[in-house]
Scaffold this active site. Structure first.
Site, PDB file in Angstrom:
ATOM      1  N   GLY A  44       0.860  -1.173   0.000  1.00  8.17           N
ATOM      2  CA  GLY A  44       0.000   0.000   0.000  1.00  8.17           C
ATOM      3  C   GLY A  44       0.900   1.227   0.000  1.00  8.17           C
ATOM      4  O   GLY A  44       2.108   1.132  -0.256  1.00  8.17           O
ATOM      5  N   LEU A  45       0.331   2.362   0.329  1.00  4.56           N
ATOM      6  CA  LEU A  45       1.147   3.581   0.263  1.00  4.56           C
ATOM      7  C   LEU A  45       2.362   3.493   1.171  1.00  4.56           C
ATOM      8  O   LEU A  45       3.472   3.863   0.785  1.00  4.56           O
ATOM      9  CB  LEU A  45       0.295   4.789   0.624  1.00  4.56           C
ATOM     10  CG  LEU A  45      -0.646   5.194  -0.509  1.00  4.56           C
ATOM     11  CD1 LEU A  45      -1.593   6.288  -0.062  1.00  4.56           C
ATOM     12  CD2 LEU A  45       0.139   5.646  -1.735  1.00  4.56           C
ATOM     13  N   GLY A  47       3.954   0.722   2.464  1.00  3.21           N
ATOM     14  CA  GLY A  47       4.919  -0.311   2.074  1.00  3.21           C
ATOM     15  C   GLY A  47       5.583  -0.017   0.738  1.00  3.21           C
ATOM     16  O   GLY A  47       6.815  -0.158   0.606  1.00  3.21           O
ATOM     17  N   ARG A 332     -14.785  13.232  12.405  1.00  3.56           N
ATOM     18  CA  ARG A 332     -15.621  12.067  12.107  1.00  3.56           C
ATOM     19  C   ARG A 332     -16.327  11.490  13.329  1.00  3.56           C
ATOM     20  O   ARG A 332     -17.489  11.088  13.238  1.00  3.56           O
ATOM     21  CB  ARG A 332     -14.743  10.981  11.486  1.00  3.56           C
ATOM     22  CG  ARG A 332     -14.263  11.413  10.144  1.00  3.56           C
ATOM     23  CD  ARG A 332     -13.271  10.470   9.553  1.00  3.56           C
ATOM     24  NE  ARG A 332     -12.911  10.978   8.235  1.00  3.56           N
ATOM     25  CZ  ARG A 332     -12.041  10.390   7.437  1.00  3.56           C
ATOM     26  NH1 ARG A 332     -11.429   9.296   7.820  1.00  3.56           N
ATOM     27  NH2 ARG A 332     -11.775  10.903   6.259  1.00  3.56           N
ATOM     28  N   HIS A 403     -14.295   2.239   9.545  1.00  2.00           N
ATOM     29  CA  HIS A 403     -13.532   2.756   8.418  1.00  2.00           C
ATOM     30  C   HIS A 403     -12.019   2.656   8.588  1.00  2.00           C
ATOM     31  O   HIS A 403     -11.289   2.389   7.640  1.00  2.00           O
ATOM     32  CB  HIS A 403     -13.924   4.225   8.246  1.00  2.00           C
ATOM     33  CG  HIS A 403     -13.188   4.931   7.157  1.00  2.00           C
ATOM     34  ND1 HIS A 403     -13.333   4.596   5.840  1.00  2.00           N
ATOM     35  CD2 HIS A 403     -12.293   5.951   7.186  1.00  2.00           C
ATOM     36  CE1 HIS A 403     -12.562   5.376   5.094  1.00  2.00           C
ATOM     37  NE2 HIS A 403     -11.913   6.203   5.887  1.00  2.00           N
ATOM     38  N   LEU A 443      -3.269   9.007   4.528  1.00  2.00           N
ATOM     39  CA  LEU A 443      -2.368   8.991   3.366  1.00  2.00           C
ATOM     40  C   LEU A 443      -1.097   9.751   3.717  1.00  2.00           C
ATOM     41  O   LEU A 443       0.019   9.337   3.374  1.00  2.00           O
ATOM     42  CB  LEU A 443      -3.060   9.616   2.149  1.00  2.00           C
ATOM     43  CG  LEU A 443      -4.384   8.966   1.714  1.00  2.00           C
ATOM     44  CD1 LEU A 443      -4.895   9.600   0.425  1.00  2.00           C
ATOM     45  CD2 LEU A 443      -4.223   7.471   1.509  1.00  2.00           C
TER      46      LEU A 443
HETATM   47  C1  FAD Z   1     -12.808   3.760   1.189  1.00  2.00           C
HETATM   48  C2  FAD Z   1     -11.668   4.442   1.884  1.00  2.00           C
HETATM   49  C3  FAD Z   1     -11.308   5.731   1.540  1.00  2.00           C
HETATM   50  C4  FAD Z   1     -10.245   6.365   2.174  1.00  2.00           C
HETATM   51  N1  FAD Z   1      -9.926   7.645   1.816  1.00  2.00           N
HETATM   52  C5  FAD Z   1      -8.893   8.246   2.444  1.00  2.00           C
HETATM   53  C6  FAD Z   1      -8.523   9.587   2.090  1.00  2.00           C
HETATM   54  O1  FAD Z   1      -9.122  10.202   1.218  1.00  2.00           O
HETATM   55  N2  FAD Z   1      -7.473  10.148   2.736  1.00  2.00           N
HETATM   56  C7  FAD Z   1      -6.776   9.495   3.711  1.00  2.00           C
HETATM   57  O2  FAD Z   1      -5.829  10.052   4.248  1.00  2.00           O
HETATM   58  N3  FAD Z   1      -7.101   8.218   4.035  1.00  2.00           N
HETATM   59  C8  FAD Z   1      -8.126   7.591   3.430  1.00  2.00           C
HETATM   60  N4  FAD Z   1      -8.456   6.314   3.791  1.00  2.00           N
HETATM   61  C9  FAD Z   1      -7.567   5.569   4.704  1.00  2.00           C
HETATM   62  C10 FAD Z   1      -6.349   5.096   3.919  1.00  2.00           C
HETATM   63  O3  FAD Z   1      -6.739   4.703   2.623  1.00  2.00           O
HETATM   64  C11 FAD Z   1      -5.632   3.921   4.571  1.00  2.00           C
HETATM   65  O4  FAD Z   1      -5.461   4.163   5.930  1.00  2.00           O
HETATM   66  C12 FAD Z   1      -4.250   3.749   3.947  1.00  2.00           C
HETATM   67  O5  FAD Z   1      -4.363   3.668   2.552  1.00  2.00           O
HETATM   68  C13 FAD Z   1      -3.563   2.506   4.495  1.00  2.00           C
HETATM   69  O6  FAD Z   1      -2.346   2.350   3.800  1.00  2.00           O
HETATM   70  P1  FAD Z   1      -1.310   1.256   4.241  1.00  2.00           P
HETATM   71  O7  FAD Z   1      -0.180   1.344   3.280  1.00  2.00           O
HETATM   72  O8  FAD Z   1      -1.011   1.392   5.672  1.00  2.00           O
HETATM   73  O9  FAD Z   1      -2.081  -0.144   4.061  1.00  2.00           O
HETATM   74  P2  FAD Z   1      -2.881  -0.804   2.840  1.00  2.00           P
HETATM   75  O10 FAD Z   1      -3.090   0.111   1.710  1.00  2.00           O
HETATM   76  O11 FAD Z   1      -4.066  -1.456   3.462  1.00  2.00           O
HETATM   77  O12 FAD Z   1      -1.902  -1.921   2.320  1.00  2.00           O
HETATM   78  C14 FAD Z   1      -1.670  -3.102   3.023  1.00  2.00           C
HETATM   79  C15 FAD Z   1      -0.745  -3.960   2.190  1.00  2.00           C
HETATM   80  O13 FAD Z   1      -0.295  -5.030   2.993  1.00  2.00           O
HETATM   81  C16 FAD Z   1      -0.443  -6.257   2.305  1.00  2.00           C
HETATM   82  N5  FAD Z   1      -0.681  -7.281   3.330  1.00  2.00           N
HETATM   83  C17 FAD Z   1      -1.460  -7.214   4.427  1.00  2.00           C
HETATM   84  N6  FAD Z   1      -1.337  -8.340   5.157  1.00  2.00           N
HETATM   85  C18 FAD Z   1      -0.458  -9.119   4.505  1.00  2.00           C
HETATM   86  C19 FAD Z   1       0.075 -10.397   4.755  1.00  2.00           C
HETATM   87  N7  FAD Z   1      -0.271 -11.093   5.839  1.00  2.00           N
HETATM   88  N8  FAD Z   1       0.931 -10.913   3.850  1.00  2.00           N
HETATM   89  C20 FAD Z   1       1.299 -10.217   2.741  1.00  2.00           C
HETATM   90  N9  FAD Z   1       0.837  -8.982   2.467  1.00  2.00           N
HETATM   91  C21 FAD Z   1      -0.030  -8.455   3.337  1.00  2.00           C
HETATM   92  C22 FAD Z   1      -1.598  -6.044   1.357  1.00  2.00           C
HETATM   93  O14 FAD Z   1      -1.496  -6.946   0.289  1.00  2.00           O
HETATM   94  C23 FAD Z   1      -1.340  -4.590   0.944  1.00  2.00           C
HETATM   95  O15 FAD Z   1      -0.385  -4.578  -0.077  1.00  2.00           O
HETATM   96  C24 FAD Z   1      -9.536   5.685   3.174  1.00  2.00           C
HETATM   97  C25 FAD Z   1      -9.894   4.395   3.534  1.00  2.00           C
HETATM   98  C26 FAD Z   1     -10.975   3.786   2.918  1.00  2.00           C
HETATM   99  C27 FAD Z   1     -11.396   2.433   3.386  1.00  2.00           C
END
Ligand code: FAD
Length: 640
Positions: A44-45, A47, A332, A403, A443
């Site tokens: 995700g963003l 990683g 929120r 959420h 984000l």
């Molecule tokens: C619908 C929606 C809209 C949103 N809009 C906003 C916004 O406008 N602005 C804002 O700031 N935030 C927003 N958020 C929150 C934000 O999108 C998330 O908090 C953020 O994108 C999380 O990023 P991350 O990189 O931490 O994890 P994620 O993007 O969830 O990535 C997790 C990664 O880990 C991998 N993974 C997980 N477990 C395992 C495992 N056991 N083995 C291998 N791989 C694994 C997955 O494959 C994925 O690649 C929104 C959330 C939602 C649900």
């Protein structure tokens, strides 16, 4: 037993801490970086940004995702925007103000030093993303446009229509793909982490399952970075991508990493209300809609008229009435509770009376349909497709839904957990949002962690390992974990019971939503704590997992994740029960002001609750990181 927690907050004035810290940390020279292996789990963003940046710096990186492409990470779904203290609108924004809004928004339950650093880095993130070609919305003169999000009176949210996460992730993915091409990053798709491996108390690798062939494999490295997202899907119904789960951080927790504030869950006010009991997913309508949308309910109970037929004088814009200073843009947690109150009082709208209206008629008159379409077109289209109602004509119906999760693995200022060598980024850690995350801040945090913080802090740990090869995967430490994982997987397949994995997940979701959701009480939490262990027992005695291990088997994948949710949820409720106060998204009915707002207890609960695992069915041990506030004065949060 784990000793006292050291958050390693640097000395000196708040504004200088990050600079001072970077100066004092040990570095790894460019020629030495290729001697270090780093595992990053998650694309995700957080990683993708971390893996790309570490690769660019010259480390040997292995990155893992259970998706078929890094671009499918849940971050792709983020809609509304990303905060940054650029002050482009010239409306009084500054690093200090973003810092203050975030601390206050989190109801004074986050660490000042981390939040200040986040506000400082926010500015660099936008520059970095623009340089990558992320197509942020622009004003007529060419400057990047911004809009407003909850909990702020300035306009600091940068956006790309309603697809900000998608555009940011494509930027990070491009950077990652470049490193894959250059050979610094090895990409493992469709590979799921099932456990973390420790040797002599240090994180040295992971054990994964190939989701296509079922093959179990060990991977070793000098350090392991988890960027595996949030655990909102514990509730079954949430706005998260369906396969977001808790496994990675829960497994790390079972191996010794502390879990911090697991009860801090965010309920987002603007989601499409559930339409029946069998629904498996909820859809977010971005907070950005509250820039122009006004939230209301009909004054007349059970008003049979279509919303466009109800005149202004017969509408109650309850947020504007109750919170005149912030109006529809209160944070929120505040907006969600206000909507719940209306629905609970019988003023809900829609076929199930489980929503409130979000109305754009004012903005349409003021700005015209084209302007609204330009800003929110894709969100309106999505709403229309899901509900069959045209939001350009009738008000949207919205209701709060799970959420985001502010809790996560405990990390110090370097983003390292209490397990040396185990780092945690993005939504998976607990770090910056306290008891309530402000919109557009996830984000910002994920990218700050991945692009800017980790690459600067991991050096301090790696430098101490210079000359040491990674622990080989032939080491017994790996063999032991592999054996345990294998037994776990086979045990799930062997049950051959009568109920589906989804059935158990839905049951768990109901228990959590009813008892540890938008409102919690000692009674409801005790009830949940009484119901979760038997449900978990029943799961292991009666779940039916179809198929085999050695093939693509989504039923098996889900079973492992739900098994972990069933363990994790108990800790969530326990944490909620022990925190005898209300703060942010954690609303204990026993602790509220006369006006129904969250009532904190700073004297007794101004700390991060970090839990140590002692065994399933055993009581976890609570460790406290006391929160010291130097720059802000603790006050009752007010948005009036
Ligand atoms: C619908 C929606 C809209 C949103 N809009 C906003 C916004 O406008 N602005 C804002 O700031 N935030 C927003 N958020 C929150 C934000 O999108 C998330 O908090 C953020 O994108 C999380 O990023 P991350 O990189 O931490 O994890 P994620 O993007 O969830 O990535 C997790 C990664 O880990 C991998 N993974 C997980 N477990 C395992 C495992 N056991 N083995 C291998 N791989 C694994 C997955 O494959 C994925 O690649 C929104 C959330 C939602 C649900």
């Amino acid at each position: 037993m784990i000793g006292e927690l050291d958050a390693r907050i640097p000395e000196g004035p708040l504004a200088d801490k990050w600079d001072n810290h970077r100066f004092h940390e040990k570095l790894v020279a460019p020629a030495n970086r290729r001697r270090f292996d780093v595992i990053v789990v998650g694309t995700g963003l957080a990683g993708a940004a971390a893996a790309a940046t570490l690769g660019e710096l010259g480390y040997r990186v292995k990155v893992f995702t259970f998706h078929d492409s890094p671009r499918r990470a849940h971050s792709i779904a983020a809609q509304g925007g990303i905060n940054a203290a650029k002050n482009y609108k010239n409306d009084g924004d500054s690093i200090d103000r973003l810092f203050y809004d975030t601390i206050k928004g989190g109801d004074y339950r986050s660490r000042e030093a981390n939040v200040y650093r986040l506000a400082q880095i926010s500015v660099e993130i936008i520059d970095q993303c623009v340089a990558q070609g992320v197509p942020f919305a622009r004003e007529y003169g060419g400057l990047l446009d911004t809009r407003s999000f909850g909990g702020a009176q300035v306009s600091r949210t940068f956006y790309a229509r309603g697809q900000t996460g998608q555009q940011l992730l494509l930027g990070a993915y491009q950077a990652l793909a470049r490193q894959v091409h250059l050979g610094t990053v090895e990409l493992h798709e469709r590979t799921e982490l099932l456990d973390v491996v420790l040797k002599d108390g240090q994180a040295v690798g992971i054990v994964t399952r190939d989701l296509v062939t079922g093959e179990m494999r060990s991977h070793s490295a000098h350090a392991v970075v988890l960027a595996t997202g949030g655990y909102g899907n514990a509730f079954y119904l949430s706005t998260n991508a369906k396969n977001s789960n808790v496994t990675a951080i829960w497994r790390a927790h079972r191996r010794g990493a502390l879990m911090a504030n697991p009860c801090f869950t965010q309920i987002h006010p603007t989601c499409i209300p559930a339409s029946d009991e069998f629904q498996s997913k909820l859809t977010l309508m971005s907070e950005s809609l509250r820039n122009d949308g006004r939230i209301w309910v009909p004054e007349q109970m059970d008003d049979p008229r279509s919303p466009d037929q109800i005149p202004e004088s017969e509408r109650d814009y309850f947020l504007e009435r109750r919170y005149p200073a912030f109006g529809n843009l209160v944070p929120r947690d505040v907006a969600s509770r206000a909507a719940k109150r209306e629905v609970d009082a019988g003023r809900g709208v829609g076929p199930l009376k489980n929503g409130v209206y979000l109305d754009f008629s004012d903005a349409m008159h003021r700005l015209g349909r084209d302007a609204i379409e330009e800003k929110y077109g894709n969100l309106f289209q999505m709403y229309d497709r899901i509900t069959g109602e045209d939001p350009y004509v009738v008000s949207m119906r919205i209701y709060p839904a799970v959420h985001y999760t502010m809790g996560g693995l405990w990390v110090d200022y370097n983003l390292m957990s209490n397990v040396p060598g185990l780092y945690v980024l993005g939504e998976a850690n607990f770090s910056d949002h306290g008891a309530n995350r402000l919109g557009a801040s996830a984000l910002m945090q994920g990218l700050a962690d991945g692009y800017f913080v980790l690459p600067n802090t991991i050096t301090d740990y790696l430098a101490g390992l210079l000359g040491d090869p990674p622990v080989p995967v032939t080491d017994p430490a790996f063999a032991n974990v592999e054996r345990e994982v294998d037994e776990r997987v086979r045990a799930l397949l062997a049950v051959n019971g009568s109920r589906s994995v989804d059935w158990f997940h839905r049951e768990l979701g109901k228990v959590l939503w009813d008892n540890c959701g938008m409102e919690r009480s000692a009674d409801s939490l005790k009830k949940a704590l009484g119901e979760i262990p038997p449900l978990r027992e029943e799961f292991h005695a009666d779940v039916r997992v179809l198929g085999e291990n050695e093939t693509f088997n989504q039923s098996l994948e889900k079973a492992g994740r739900v098994a972990d949710f069933l363990e994790f949820s108990e800790l969530m409720c326990l944490d909620a029960l022990h925190r005898e106060e209300s703060c942010g998204g954690h609303f204990r009915v026993e602790h509220q002001t006369d006006e129904g707002e969250a009532l904190r207890d700073d004297e007794d609960f101004s700390y991060v609750a970090a839990w140590e695992f002692t065994g399933v069915d055993e009581k976890p041990v609570l460790h406290k990181e006391e929160l010291a506030f130097e720059a802000v004065e603790l006050a009752q949060r007010s948005y009036k």
